[in-house]
Design a protein around this motif. Structure first.
Motif, short mmCIF file in Angstrom:
data_model
loop_
_atom_site.label_atom_id
_atom_site.label_comp_id
_atom_site.label_asym_id
_atom_site.label_seq_id
_atom_site.Cartn_x
_atom_site.Cartn_y
_atom_site.Cartn_z
N GLY A 86 13.23 -11.76 12.00
CA GLY A 86 13.29 -11.27 10.63
C GLY A 86 14.52 -11.70 9.87
N ALA A 87 15.31 -12.62 10.43
CA ALA A 87 16.51 -13.11 9.73
C ALA A 87 16.12 -14.02 8.58
N GLU A 88 16.76 -13.84 7.45
CA GLU A 88 16.40 -14.61 6.25
C GLU A 88 16.91 -16.04 6.30
N GLY A 89 18.07 -16.26 6.93
CA GLY A 89 18.69 -17.59 6.94
C GLY A 89 17.78 -18.69 7.46
N PRO A 90 17.17 -18.53 8.65
CA PRO A 90 16.27 -19.59 9.14
C PRO A 90 15.09 -19.84 8.21
N THR A 147 6.13 -17.02 10.81
CA THR A 147 6.75 -16.09 11.76
C THR A 147 7.65 -15.10 11.02
N TYR A 148 8.40 -15.60 10.05
CA TYR A 148 9.29 -14.71 9.29
C TYR A 148 8.48 -13.65 8.54
N PHE A 149 7.39 -14.05 7.89
CA PHE A 149 6.62 -13.09 7.10
C PHE A 149 5.83 -12.11 7.98
N GLN A 150 5.59 -12.48 9.23
CA GLN A 150 5.02 -11.49 10.14
C GLN A 150 6.03 -10.38 10.41
N SER A 193 8.94 -9.13 2.09
CA SER A 193 10.08 -9.87 1.53
C SER A 193 9.58 -10.75 0.38
N HIS A 194 9.25 -10.12 -0.77
CA HIS A 194 8.59 -10.88 -1.84
C HIS A 194 9.51 -11.88 -2.51
N ALA A 195 10.82 -11.63 -2.53
CA ALA A 195 11.73 -12.58 -3.17
C ALA A 195 11.71 -13.92 -2.43
N LEU A 196 11.76 -13.86 -1.10
CA LEU A 196 11.73 -15.11 -0.34
C LEU A 196 10.34 -15.74 -0.39
#
Length: 596
Positions: free
Chosen positions: A229-233, A253-256, A261-264
């Motif tokens: 769930g880290a935003e950086g990667p 994977t991040y959005f799972q 996280s609508h901004a990203l």
């Protein structure tokens, strides 16, 4: 502007000098003049006596005067001397900044080194030292200050400090050497739980700056395995989308892990749109809106994409939802949840276009009547002109556009372009060519006008003139990939100079990798060259990225001649549902005597 009296200028410089040393404001009162605290008031803060005596005050004053008069060298020496006397960090920083602004790297280094000696615990001094060493192309000398900087940063702030490192060194002249230094500095922190993700992402970003996409992706993946769930990667993955298709999986994977996280996600959508991967962008928007129905910018973007793909009913539904949110939703600090006046204007214009494309002219005019924005006057009148043209009143529509004022200076150009577009949309290609010729005569170096004129030259079968215009564009702007692609595609479509056509299209693709219409052109020229398997692969790729009706016509033709006729019919039918009036598709179906 008249000069202020000398007395006032001296006073202003004196105040500036005091502010540099004390960090105070011009309106601060001396401590002796302060009123004693009343019983209900908090005690006054302790008075901090300044190290500023009369000679030092005069020295700072002279330094500021010298700097304003262009004497950066003298100002630097005076301020550095004052900094050494007082050990005041603000004066060291001021002297260092003056040297940097004067591009005097050695003097900046000397000031930063003196600063570090005078204030060994200063993190700012270490940061300046590292950046100056890199700026002087001595990255090895930056190793010690960088290492010390990260070590001395408080543990709670260390990950944030590591994340900033790529920003400091993105423009280094010898990036491989800088990367080697940062690798040495950050390797210990890739093994610590609190800093591992930040260190790996910083290393990935440095690889991005050096265009090492494979290594950047590998480091981002490693960081994500530590914290999905880290935003950086995920942010690194967005930057890699153009060169690394596998970056999509990292984002999935991040959005799972962080589905809301609508901004990203909106940043991801913007990049997909930049690459013209419209179906993928729509899928992401629909996921975001299912989770957050009040995401105003999502509805606006979805409406625009649906309209671009010639799906007016779906576009209208999304845009109506955006307008409804403007009437219903309370004010929000989140821009993504806010309906803005500019957004409303865009929505009304697109709603008018959607209604027009569905033959509902009165409804289109009703949407236009809602717009109260002088800056949108040309867009509104252009849309009204289109409505009139579709009712057989083309000249009235042209008159609407021409009546608009020619100010500001670019308004005249915009009006000519709007008139040409109106004529083009009504298949009045010769008249559009003439209008664009007038525009190009007034703005001879404007590549957009030249390109539009070239397209109208092709429509009127003036191929020599089209080629002349496109080659002029390439001469003015050698990286104008649309010009290479248009010329290559036109030659291929007419079975002319096919090897040259292929080279032109490949040049366009080198300037805009993965652009669907250029991939379509490459597939088409390969088909003309008889390389059907290669043509099919390119056209399928283009159609998957951008299901455009013209691409559908080309893909269907290749499928048909290769014996895959059911699949060809399916693709043609999809294209026809989007735009039954597309001339390329209609001509293809006529040629193969296919009735869908």
């Amino acid at each position: 502007m008249p000069m202020r009296p000398l007395r006032l200028r001296v006073l202003a410089a004196a105040v500036a000098a005091q502010t540099v040393l004390w960090g105070g404001s011009a309106g601060a009162q001396p401590a002796a003049a302060a009123s004693p605290p009343r019983p209900t008031e908090s005690p006054a803060p302790p008075v901090l006596n300044s190290a500023l005596d009369a000679p030092l005050f005069y020295q700072l004053l002279v330094a500021e005067f010298e700097l304003r008069a262009g004497g950066a060298g003298t100002a630097y020496e005076l301020l550095l001397d004052a900094a050494r006397k007082t050990r005041d960090e603000r004066l060291f920083q001021r002297a260092t900044d003056i040297a940097l602004q004067a591009r005097a790297g050695e003097q900046a280094l000397a000031a930063a080194q003196a600063w570090r000696i005078a204030a060994p615990a200063s993190l700012d001094a270490l940061r300046y030292l590292a950046q100056i060493h890199v700026g002087l192309n001595r990255p090895a000398d930056a190793l010690d200050p960088l290492r010390t900087l990260i070590e001395r940063t408080p543990a709670a702030e260390r990950a944030a400090a590591i994340s900033l490192l790529p920003r400091y060194f993105a423009r280094a002249s010898d990036l491989p050497k800088v990367i080697a230094v940062i690798d040495q500095v950050l390797q210990p922190y890739t093994k610590e739980e609190a800093t591992r993700v930040a260190a790996l992402v910083a290393l990935a970003r440095m690889r991005l700056h050096n265009r090492e996409a494979d290594q950047a992706l590998a480091l981002a993946r490693e960081a994500q395995r530590t914290d999905p769930g880290a935003e950086g990667p995920a942010l690194v993955a967005i930057e890699l989308l153009g060169s690394q298709p596998q970056a999509d999986q990292l984002l999935a994977t991040y959005f799972q892990a962080k589905p809301r996280s609508h901004a990203l996600r909106l940043g991801y959508v913007r990049e997909l749109v930049n690459q013209q991967r419209y179906p993928a962008a729509i899928a992401q928007l629909e996921q975001a809106l299912a989770l957050e129905p009040a995401l105003a910018t999502g509805w606006l973007s979805l409406g625009a994409l649906r309209l671009e793909l010639k799906e007016p009913a779906a576009a209208e539904a999304a845009l109506r939802r955006y307008v409804e949110l403007g009437a219903q939703a309370p004010a929000s600090d989140d821009p993504a949840l806010t309906v803005t006046p500019e957004g409303q204007t865009q929505a009304y214009l697109m709603l008018a276009q959607a209604a027009e494309s569905q033959g509902r002219m009165q409804q289109a005019e009703q949407w236009l009547l809602r717009i109260d924005d002088p800056a949108a006057a040309l867009s509104v009148q252009s849309r009204r002109a289109s409505l009139l043209a579709k009712q057989g009143r083309l000249d009235e529509g042209i008159a609407l556009i021409r009546r608009l004022p020619d100010e500001p200076p670019d308004a005249a150009r915009a009006k000519l372009l709007a008139e040409a577009h109106l004529l083009r949309d009504q298949r009045q290609w010769s008249r559009a060519y003439d209008v664009l010729g007038q525009a190009a005569a007034r703005f001879p170096e404007d590549v957009d006008l030249l390109y539009e004129q070239a397209m109208m030259a092709e429509k009127t079968d003036r191929i020599d003139r089209m080629e002349q215009l496109l080659r002029r564009i390439i001469e003015i702007q050698p990286d104008h990939y649309h010009a290479y692609n248009a010329l290559g595609y036109t030659l291929a479509d007419r079975n002319l100079r096919l090897d040259e056509a292929r080279q032109l299209i490949e040049k366009a693709l080198s300037l805009a990798p993965d652009e669907p219409f250029i991939v379509d052109s490459l597939g088409w020229v390969k088909y003309r060259l008889g390389r059907r398997d290669e043509a099919l692969a390119h056209l399928q790729r283009a159609y998957q990225a951008r299901p455009d009706t013209e691409i559908a016509a080309h893909l269907g033709e290749v499928l048909w001649v290769m014996g895959q006729r059911d699949e060809a019919r399916r693709v043609w039918r999809e294209g026809q549902e989007r735009d039954a009036s597309n001339e390329v598709l209609r001509e293809t179906l006529r040629r193969f005597k296919v009735d869908l």
